[in-house]
Design an enzyme around this catalytic site. Structure first.
Site: not given
Ligand code: 5GP
Length: 186
Positions: A107, A103, A47-48, A135, A163, A156-157
């Protein structure tokens, strides 16, 4: 901070909405040049990528189509499982199509690397990658972001689609989740 009710759960804002929109507009001009006269299918990873798909697609002036996939990622934790599973597949046959995978963040790069190979194996004419954020660990995997918004530190963002346990996706900026927040929920 802009987010009064959640500001005690966040540390600093890393990338603002204004910065995201300005960078996406620049990248949209590049994409328009690269895909001039070609067909283009944007594939968003749920969902990002909802926010970045929405902003990128509306920044583009060339004809595009859009489709979505959902794959498993972090669940409720903050570290990568490395396991990729398709939860929702494309509705579109991508044989001979030019695909741009959209995307939120790279990461480890495991998710995109797997998705890239999976889409190529379906006979796509090309599969390129657009990532809003990246990242530092991403350099370890052989995955190239053809269009990249911002490099960020290894924190972690949340926000702009990202989310923590399904919270914070709606924040307009990208913010660092306070380690207090995930310590409390473990
Ligand atoms: P990768 O396979 O590149 O390690 O992980 C990609 C996915 O992990 C992203 O699409 C996103 O769902 C999740 N992810 C990676 N880093 C973060 C982060 O800092 N915050 C959030 N909310 N999700 C992340």
């Amino acid at each position: 901070m802009r987010y009064d009710d959640v500001s005690d759960q966040l540390d600093e804002i890393l990338v603002t909405e204004e910065q995201l929109l300005a960078r996406i507009a620049e990248l949209a001009r590049e994409i328009e040049r690269d895909y001039a006269g070609k067909d283009l299918l944007l594939v968003g990873v749920l969902k990002g990528a909802v926010m970045v798909m929405s902003d990128l697609s509306r920044a583009l002036t060339i004809p595009i189509n859009m489709d979505w996939m959902a794959v498993s990622s972090y669940g409720h934790g903050t570290t990568s499982s490395g396991v990729v599973r398709i939860l929702k597949d494309l509705d579109t046959d991508i044989a001979d199509r030019n695909v741009l995978l959209v995307e939120d963040i790279i990461d480890t790069g495991l998710t995109l690397s797997w998705l890239h190979d999976n889409l190529m194996s379906r006979g796509a004419a090309s599969v390129k990658i657009f990532a809003a954020l990246r990242k530092p660990d991403a350099v370890r995997v052989d995955i190239v972001a053809d269009y990249l918004g911002f490099d960020i530190p290894n924190k972690f963002v949340v926000g702009y689609g990202l989310d923590f346990a399904e919270n914070f996706r709606h924040l307009r900026d990208v913010a660092v989740l306070s380690p207090r927040t995930y310590a409390e929920s473990e």
